[in-house]
Design a protein around this motif. Structure first.
Motif, short mmCIF file in Angstrom:
data_model
loop_
_atom_site.label_atom_id
_atom_site.label_comp_id
_atom_site.label_asym_id
_atom_site.label_seq_id
_atom_site.Cartn_x
_atom_site.Cartn_y
_atom_site.Cartn_z
N HIS A 40 6.63 -52.47 -50.33
CA HIS A 40 5.51 -53.11 -49.64
C HIS A 40 4.70 -53.92 -50.66
CE1 HIS A 40 1.94 -53.93 -47.29
NE2 HIS A 40 1.20 -53.28 -48.17
N PHE A 94 1.17 -56.81 -50.65
CA PHE A 94 0.15 -57.51 -49.86
C PHE A 94 -0.38 -58.68 -50.67
CE2 PHE A 94 -3.99 -58.37 -48.02
CZ PHE A 94 -3.74 -58.26 -46.65
N GLY A 116 2.83 -59.63 -51.34
CA GLY A 116 3.66 -60.06 -50.22
C GLY A 116 4.56 -61.22 -50.60
N HIS A 156 8.82 -60.60 -50.32
CA HIS A 156 9.83 -61.30 -49.52
C HIS A 156 10.82 -62.03 -50.41
CE1 HIS A 156 7.37 -65.06 -49.86
NE2 HIS A 156 8.42 -65.71 -49.41
N SER A 211 8.02 -54.25 -46.30
CA SER A 211 6.82 -54.60 -45.55
C SER A 211 6.12 -55.72 -46.31
CB SER A 211 5.90 -53.38 -45.41
OG SER A 211 4.65 -53.76 -44.88
N ILE A 212 6.00 -56.87 -45.68
CA ILE A 212 5.50 -58.09 -46.32
C ILE A 212 4.10 -58.37 -45.77
CG2 ILE A 212 5.93 -60.55 -46.70
CD1 ILE A 212 8.94 -59.84 -45.91
N GLY A 213 3.09 -58.19 -46.62
CA GLY A 213 1.72 -58.32 -46.17
C GLY A 213 1.07 -59.64 -46.58
N PRO A 229 1.40 -62.94 -47.11
CA PRO A 229 1.72 -63.80 -48.25
C PRO A 229 1.08 -65.18 -48.10
CG PRO A 229 3.60 -63.70 -46.76
CD PRO A 229 2.57 -62.73 -46.23
N LEU A 250 6.33 -57.65 -41.07
CA LEU A 250 5.33 -58.62 -41.51
C LEU A 250 3.99 -58.15 -40.98
CD1 LEU A 250 7.40 -61.74 -40.54
CD2 LEU A 250 6.77 -61.18 -42.88
N ARG A 279 -2.90 -67.63 -43.64
CA ARG A 279 -1.89 -66.57 -43.80
C ARG A 279 -1.32 -66.08 -42.48
NH1 ARG A 279 -5.41 -65.90 -48.16
NH2 ARG A 279 -4.38 -65.65 -50.19
N ALA A 327 2.65 -66.16 -41.95
CA ALA A 327 3.44 -64.98 -41.58
C ALA A 327 4.36 -65.32 -40.41
CB ALA A 327 2.52 -63.82 -41.22
N GLY A 338 -5.90 -55.65 -47.90
CA GLY A 338 -4.67 -54.89 -47.92
C GLY A 338 -4.83 -53.43 -47.57
#
Length: 261
Positions: free
Chosen positions: A120, A122, A126, A130, A144-146, A148, A188, A210, A214, A240
């Motif tokens: 994960h 953030f 993030g 990814h 888990s992509i927070g 970006p 996401l 953002r 996303a 985050g």
């Protein structure tokens, strides 16, 4: 000192970098004890780690989960730089390889699973998360992509790294494995109020904030056959820690679906 919220340990292959962990107090160091599943959490640009580890502690205790948080300091080489790790490659430093080395080092001290782990990140984390997915999907159960702020579109037609994947094999010596990426569980997550794009680099294709970015990333993943879940967290801005409950819920569902931690 080796359970609970640990000190930060130097990465032995390059002590400019370090990592801290949360290890459930029930963890056993006996050679026959079961290994803990591993969640790696990548910090944002401000490198604030303590609140995240503290928040995740009860979740980690419940699921028998080790949490590892690298520290990629600002000012590596360039004293004014704060972005180094986000694009994975920075002035000869491969931050993906640094992370994998940390995971291996942790596996030599604690009984944690290292072959595959959960990831994960953030904000700046993030961005890292990814891009790490593109390069090393075979090392991930899920990512888990927070929120970006910068996006690498997974289609090769979108240009060279970090805009796209056109030259990944030349830059990293890695051939992108889209089939393996499709096996990885992907979330996401972004705050509903994370709509201030004033600090973002301009990217008309990806969107102005953002939330839009996303959605853009989710669309790009769908184009290459990678399914994902997008959660827009109501009432939350670019925070985050306030998004972590959503990450925990997603992880909990993945654990239940597959009968593993």
């Amino acid at each position: 000192m080796l359970t609970g919220k640990t000190p930060f340990f130097a990465y032995t292959l390059d002590p400019r970098f370090s990592f801290g962990l949360y290890i459930p107090p029930a963890h056993s160091f006996e050679p026959t004890a079961p290994r803990l599943s591993l969640l790696v959490v990548i910090h944002g640009t401000r490198r604030q780690t303590g609140g995240t580890l503290t928040h995740l502690a009860p979740f980690a205790d419940k699921h028998g989960l080790a949490v590892l948080m690298p520290l990629f300091p600002a000012g590596i080489i360039d004293p004014y730089d704060v972005h180094n790790y986000k694009h994975i490659l920075y002035r000869g430093i491969r931050f993906d390889e640094v992370l994998l080395g940390m995971v291996g080092q942790a596996g030599g001290v604690w009984r944690v699973e290292t072959e595959r782990f959960w990831l994960h990140g953030f904000s700046g984390g993030g961005q890292f998360a990814h891009r790490f997915l593109y390069l090393h999907p075979q090392r991930l159960h899920g990512v888990s992509i927070g929120a970006p702020g910068g996006i690498t579109h997974p289609g090769v037609q979108h240009g060279k790294w970090p805009a796209g994947l056109e030259d990944v094999e030349e830059v990293f010596g890695i051939k992108v494995d889209f089939e393996e990426m499709a096996r990885v569980k992907v979330q996401l997550v972004v705050g509903e109020k994370d709509t201030d794009g004033s600090a973002l680099e301009k990217d008309d294709k990806a969107g102005t904030n953002r939330v839009e970015r996303a959605r853009y990333l989710q669309g790009g993943l769908e184009e290459i056959g990678v399914s994902s879940e997008l959660t827009v967290v109501g009432g939350v801005g670019h925070d985050g820690v306030k998004c972590l409950h959503t990450v925990e819920g997603w992880l909990n569902n993945r654990f239940s679906e597959h009968n593993f931690k």
